[in-house]
Design an enzyme around this catalytic site. Structure first.
Site, short mmCIF file in Angstrom:
data_model
loop_
_atom_site.label_atom_id
_atom_site.label_comp_id
_atom_site.label_asym_id
_atom_site.label_seq_id
_atom_site.Cartn_x
_atom_site.Cartn_y
_atom_site.Cartn_z
CG HIS A 1 -2.31 -0.65 0.67
ND1 HIS A 1 -3.43 0.06 0.35
CD2 HIS A 1 -2.59 -1.95 0.41
CE1 HIS A 1 -4.37 -0.77 -0.08
NE2 HIS A 1 -3.89 -1.99 -0.04
CG ASP B 1 -8.49 6.47 8.61
OD1 ASP B 1 -8.46 6.54 9.85
OD2 ASP B 1 -8.58 7.47 7.86
CD GLU C 1 -9.86 9.61 11.04
OE1 GLU C 1 -10.39 9.81 9.92
OE2 GLU C 1 -9.05 8.69 11.24
C1 ZME Z 1 -9.46 4.92 -1.90
C2 ZME Z 1 -10.21 5.08 -0.64
C3 ZME Z 1 -9.78 5.68 0.50
C4 ZME Z 1 -11.45 4.64 -0.39
C5 ZME Z 1 -11.78 5.01 0.90
N1 ZME Z 1 -10.75 5.63 1.41
C6 ZME Z 1 -10.73 6.16 2.68
N2 ZME Z 1 -11.87 6.60 3.22
C7 ZME Z 1 -11.86 7.17 4.45
N3 ZME Z 1 -10.77 7.28 5.20
C8 ZME Z 1 -9.63 6.81 4.70
C9 ZME Z 1 -9.58 6.23 3.43
N4 ZME Z 1 -8.33 5.84 3.19
C10 ZME Z 1 -7.61 6.18 4.27
N5 ZME Z 1 -8.38 6.76 5.18
#
Ligand code: ZME
Length: 521
Positions: free
Chosen positions: A100, A161, A272
């Site tokens: 990642h 997250d 957050e």
């Molecule tokens: C590509 C993608 C990132 C889809 C959801 N996310 C995210 N949504 C919410 N918080 C996040 C996150 N990716 C890291 N933190």
């Protein structure tokens, strides 16, 4: 600054040409020397494409071999082998977790990639008791750590997250999420590690034993060793969480409330926040399909503002304590200044909450929108300049969310350890700001990298005092500027633990010297 412009131009050129950079290595000799090593696992010299890719989907450099380690000894033997070849070899070694990274940081052009998820010999072991902890492989996914510890009604304290990341990978960066304000980042919640250094030594380290290596490796971007095992602090796991979102029309009340909650006595367990720009565009675009918890829709709240701010928090509880939880939550909410009709909440299991991004992943995957380029930018911004930053970036540079969430929330410096390698601003409160764009159209990568560059250039010109999280630099002056006064320590630690610069070449901090090239003095 000219430097960052150059960096992005270089990246853009690289992409435009669609080329892959490969180091010049005597390829025939490499497999021959590696196959002689006595391993529990094995090397693969084909199927290199996975090891050449990452989540960022912007850089691709194939290695010459992938190690599927059957033991920690396999990793030590391999690194030692490369170390003993000295300057006669240009081989480098990169540990790859779940892949990642964003800009090729876990790749090794013409080198060896270690598939850390193969390291199953380090068995996960939960130790309940007064100070509970779990020992896990560096290649273990956090989702598996959670699965295992929940059997004992325990769980790690600090999270990212997204849980489909490896323990070694997040500890090499920091590991931040909504628990960081209370518990510090993940690197503040580790008791001990086992590390294979760039000399091929296997070293157990902790704040008491080999403490310099322990602190160096935490947030060390893989520069000092490969984390093969980590001892992670646990706490009693709640069964449920109340998950709350509220909206603000004004940045000042949003951040003042975030900061009030940060220092409140009996506060939330997770805090957050995110920024919503041009919600018409957002509703018609990613958010409508992507997030079942869409705060704007859920609240049926129709403001005229172009920019909204969503504060997100949770309170842990067990079903028998629901009444107490509700009282505590209401007491906290009554102190906040959000727009009342925007309050939205839901109760979910702890696992459902922590694994929330994975639900988004499955939806995006179904639409072919997961394995797309992710030109992400993560910044750490001091409290004193966050308003100036927000005014320019959300008011001028960005016209919409650019296909992804924009996270923004404060944390306290007091929960971070100065001795680790991670770089943070020199202020008691700072904001984590993440621009997590997905590039969907043909011009989208270029467009997003250009916006990122504008954000960085503005920040440099306006002396925002920003630091990058998951830093992406390509030249030594940039890295020196990133580390500032701590560059000497960082360099010294490199000389001690990886003197030949074998490890994590994809970070592009140090370059392995080769005897075939004239050594600069
Ligand atoms: C590509 C993608 C990132 C889809 C959801 N996310 C995210 N949504 C919410 N918080 C996040 C996150 N990716 C890291 N933190």
């Amino acid at each position: 600054m000219k430097k960052s412009l150059l960096q992005y131009l270089k990246l853009f050129l690289l992409l435009g040409l669609g080329r892959v950079t490969t180091m010049h290595v005597a390829k025939q000799d490499v497999p021959a020397s590696l196959v002689t090593l006595p391993l529990d696992g094995h090397f693969s010299f084909h199927d290199l494409s996975t090891a050449a890719r990452d989540f960022g989907n912007l850089s691709s450099s194939p290695p010459v071999a992938v190690l599927h380690p059957g033991s920690v000894a396999d990793i030590a033997i391999t690194v030692r082998h490369v170390f003993l070849m000295g300057h006669h070899s240009t081989l480098t070694v990169a540990a790859r977790g779940h892949g990642h990274s964003l800009y090729g940081q876990s790749q090794a052009a013409g080198g060896i990639v270690i598939r850390m998820e193969s390291l199953r010999s380090v068995r996960m072991q939960v130790h309940p008791g007064a100070s509970p902890y779990v020992d896990a492989s560096g290649g273990e996914l956090w989702i598996n750590v959670l699965d295992e510890t929940l059997k004992y009604r325990l769980a790690p304290k600090s999270w990212t997250d997204y849980l489909h990341l490896t323990v070694g990978g997040t500890l090499s960066n920091a590991g931040v999420s909504g628990q960081t304000f209370r518990h510090g980042p993940q690197i503040s919640n580790v008791n001990e590690m086992e590390i294979v250094t760039g000399r091929g030594d296997v070293v157990t380290c902790s704040p008491e034993q080999n403490s310099d290596l322990f602190h160096a490796a935490l947030g060390g971007l893989g520069q000092f060793g490969i984390i093969t095992r980590a001892r992670i602090a646990l706490e009693p796991a709640p069964q449920m969480v109340r998950w709350i979102r509220v909206l603000y029309l004004d940045f000042t009340s949003f951040t003042e409330d975030q900061e009030m909650l940060l220092s409140a006595e009996k506060t939330f367990d997770y805090i957050e926040g995110f920024v919503i720009i041009n919600r018409e565009g957002i509703l018609n675009n990613w958010r409508s399909s992507f997030n079942p918890q869409d705060p704007v829709r859920a609240s049926q709240f129709e403001p005229d503002e172009e920019v909204l701010f969503c504060l997100e928090m949770t309170k842990n509880f067990n079903p028998e304590e629901a009444d107490t939880m509700e009282q505590e939550v209401n007491a906290l909410l009554s102190q906040l200044r959000y727009t009342p009709p925007s309050l939205f909440h839901t109760d979910v299991t702890y696992m459902e909450f922590l694994d929330r991004v994975h639900y988004s992943e499955m939806k995006l995957r179904a639409k072919g929108m997961w394995e797309v380029p992710h030109p992400w930018l993560n910044l750490i911004i001091p409290r004193s300049t966050i308003h100036k930053f927000a005014r320019e970036v959300f008011g001028k540079i960005l016209k919409d969310n650019n296909n992804g969430p924009i996270l923004l929330y404060p944390v306290s410096r007091s929960r971070w350890d100065n001795r680790t390698s991670v770089v943070i601003p020199d202020e008691e409160i700072f904001y984590l700001v993440g621009f997590l764009s997905s590039a969907l159209g043909p011009q989208s990568v270029e467009h997003t990298l250009n916006l990122n560059m504008q954000i960085i250039e503005f920040s440099n010109k306006a002396s925002i005092g920003v630091k990058q999280y998951l830093p992406n630099y390509t030249t030594e002056p940039e890295w020196k500027a990133h580390y500032g006064a701590r560059w000497d320590t960082f360099q010294q630690r490199k000389t001690t633990y990886d003197p030949l610069a074998i490890l994590a070449p994809g970070q592009r901090i140090f370059q392995k010297a080769s005897a075939s090239l004239p050594l600069s003095s």
